[in-house]
Design a protein around this motif. Structure first.
Motif, mmCIF file in Angstrom:
data_model
loop_
_atom_site.group_PDB
_atom_site.id
_atom_site.type_symbol
_atom_site.label_atom_id
_atom_site.label_comp_id
_atom_site.label_asym_id
_atom_site.label_seq_id
_atom_site.Cartn_x
_atom_site.Cartn_y
_atom_site.Cartn_z
ATOM 1 N N LEU A 79 -75.011 -3.709 1.268
ATOM 2 C CA LEU A 79 -75.225 -4.900 0.444
ATOM 3 C C LEU A 79 -76.689 -5.021 0.033
ATOM 4 O O LEU A 79 -76.992 -5.441 -1.091
ATOM 5 N N ARG A 80 -77.608 -4.664 0.924
ATOM 6 C CA ARG A 80 -79.033 -4.689 0.555
ATOM 7 C C ARG A 80 -79.307 -3.713 -0.588
ATOM 8 O O ARG A 80 -80.068 -4.016 -1.515
ATOM 9 N N ARG A 83 -77.899 -5.176 -3.822
ATOM 10 C CA ARG A 83 -78.747 -6.246 -4.376
ATOM 11 C C ARG A 83 -79.974 -5.671 -5.083
ATOM 12 O O ARG A 83 -80.504 -6.296 -6.001
ATOM 13 N N SER A 84 -80.391 -4.494 -4.654
ATOM 14 C CA SER A 84 -81.565 -3.879 -5.276
ATOM 15 C C SER A 84 -81.201 -3.098 -6.536
ATOM 16 O O SER A 84 -82.078 -2.554 -7.208
ATOM 17 N N LYS A 117 -72.942 -17.410 3.330
ATOM 18 C CA LYS A 117 -73.757 -16.382 2.688
ATOM 19 C C LYS A 117 -72.939 -15.119 2.430
ATOM 20 O O LYS A 117 -73.119 -14.444 1.411
ATOM 21 N N ALA A 121 -71.563 -13.248 -1.337
ATOM 22 C CA ALA A 121 -71.700 -11.818 -1.659
ATOM 23 C C ALA A 121 -70.358 -11.175 -2.005
ATOM 24 O O ALA A 121 -70.255 -9.947 -2.060
ATOM 25 N N LEU A 124 -70.359 -8.575 -4.728
ATOM 26 C CA LEU A 124 -71.050 -7.365 -4.298
ATOM 27 C C LEU A 124 -70.192 -6.546 -3.334
ATOM 28 O O LEU A 124 -70.176 -5.315 -3.397
#
Length: 287
Positions: A79-80, A83-84, A117, A121, A124
């Motif tokens: 997920l990180r 997000r990028s 949270k 997501a 995503l």
């Protein structure tokens, strides 16, 4: 190539252990790349069921408590990356743990304690598994029982098949056949029934239930004490390999036959040629 979501009206159905059994069968019997995953922010019982087989370069698993020490892998890491804006190529594969080299990986569940949270997501998360499908032939998703969250709705919607896991519980059976506790997303999906922890001596056995409700026959994962112990010990893969050639009189024979039947039918339902992908007898013996 194909995504299968597993869902049950209520918890305690044996859904997770059934996924583990089917995944172990797929990885041992077929030339396919399979990914398994849980999506909820909870202790990963699916991960624990394979703990003795896991490649743990970046993760350790507590064999007794099920506690985990995460070091940059799993769903949170992917997920990180998403997000990028760099979710491409081997991003998902590179953040999994290996159960069976080249054939079975697990994407560890999120450690995000804030459920809201994680819900935020949801798009995503769907994208993560869409990306994973470019590498894996089969993705098995263990969705939270009874859950009608945004994440579950989107993953059900994006799945090719939804396997409805039903234990021999009147409550769960009525919830399914009378459409109680029923996510609306399921209405338009291709579904397959899976009777979990099945006891053939119960009056709620699969044959009686499908006859009563005039339903399709469905698949079965029998109740098996030795298998349940293996799951608790993190030895799911070892159990299957030790019993896959069990003879008809062996106490684990029925379990193996039914799980093999379930794995084969799910491949066929996805349009994957199970005969073509089958590992030959000599290679199965060596793996």
């Amino acid at each position: 190539m194909g995504q299968i979501a597993f869902w049950s009206p209520y918890s305690g159905s044996g859904q997770t252990s059934s996924i583990a059994a089917i995944a172990a069968t797929l990885s041992s019997e077929y030339h396919i790349r399979c990914l398994i995953a849980q999506t909820k922010n909870r202790e990963s019982t699916l991960e624990h069921s394979f703990s003795r087989s896991l490649n743990t370069f970046s993760r350790t698993l507590g064999h007794i408590t099920g506690s985990r020490n995460v070091s940059g892998t799993g769903l949170d890491a992917v997920l990180r990356i998403a997000r990028s804006g760099k979710l491409e190529g081997g991003a998902v594969k590179n953040n999994t743990q290996i159960i069976e080299q080249g054939r079975l990986d697990i994407l560890s569940s999120s450690d995000q304690k804030d459920a809201n949270k994680l819900e935020e997501a949801s798009d995503l998360i769907r994208t993560v598994f869409d990306q994973a499908s470019k590498y894996y032939n089969v993705i098995l998703l263990d969705l939270p029982a009874g859950d009608d969250s945004e994440i579950s709705r989107k993953l059900i919607a994006s799945s090719d098949i939804v396997v409805i896991c039903l234990p021999q519980s009147r409550r769960s059976l009525e919830a399914y056949f009378e459409k109680k506790n029923w996510p609306s997303t399921l209405n338009s999906k291709k579904t397959v029934l899976l009777f979990t922890q099945h006891d053939p001596h119960s009056k709620y056995k699969a044959a009686n239930i499908t006859r009563k409700y005039k339903s399709s026959k469905g698949l079965i994962v029998p109740y098996n004490t030795t298998f349940k112990d293996a799951v608790n010990d993190g030895e799911t893969k070892g159990f299957y390999k030790a019993n896959k050639a069990a003879e008809q009189r062996h106490p684990n024979y029925e379990f193996i036959v039914e799980v093999q039947r379930a794995a084969k039918q799910l491949l066929d339902e996805l349009g994957i040629d199970s005969k073509l992908k089958r590992i030959d007898a000599e290679e199965r013996g060596a793996s």
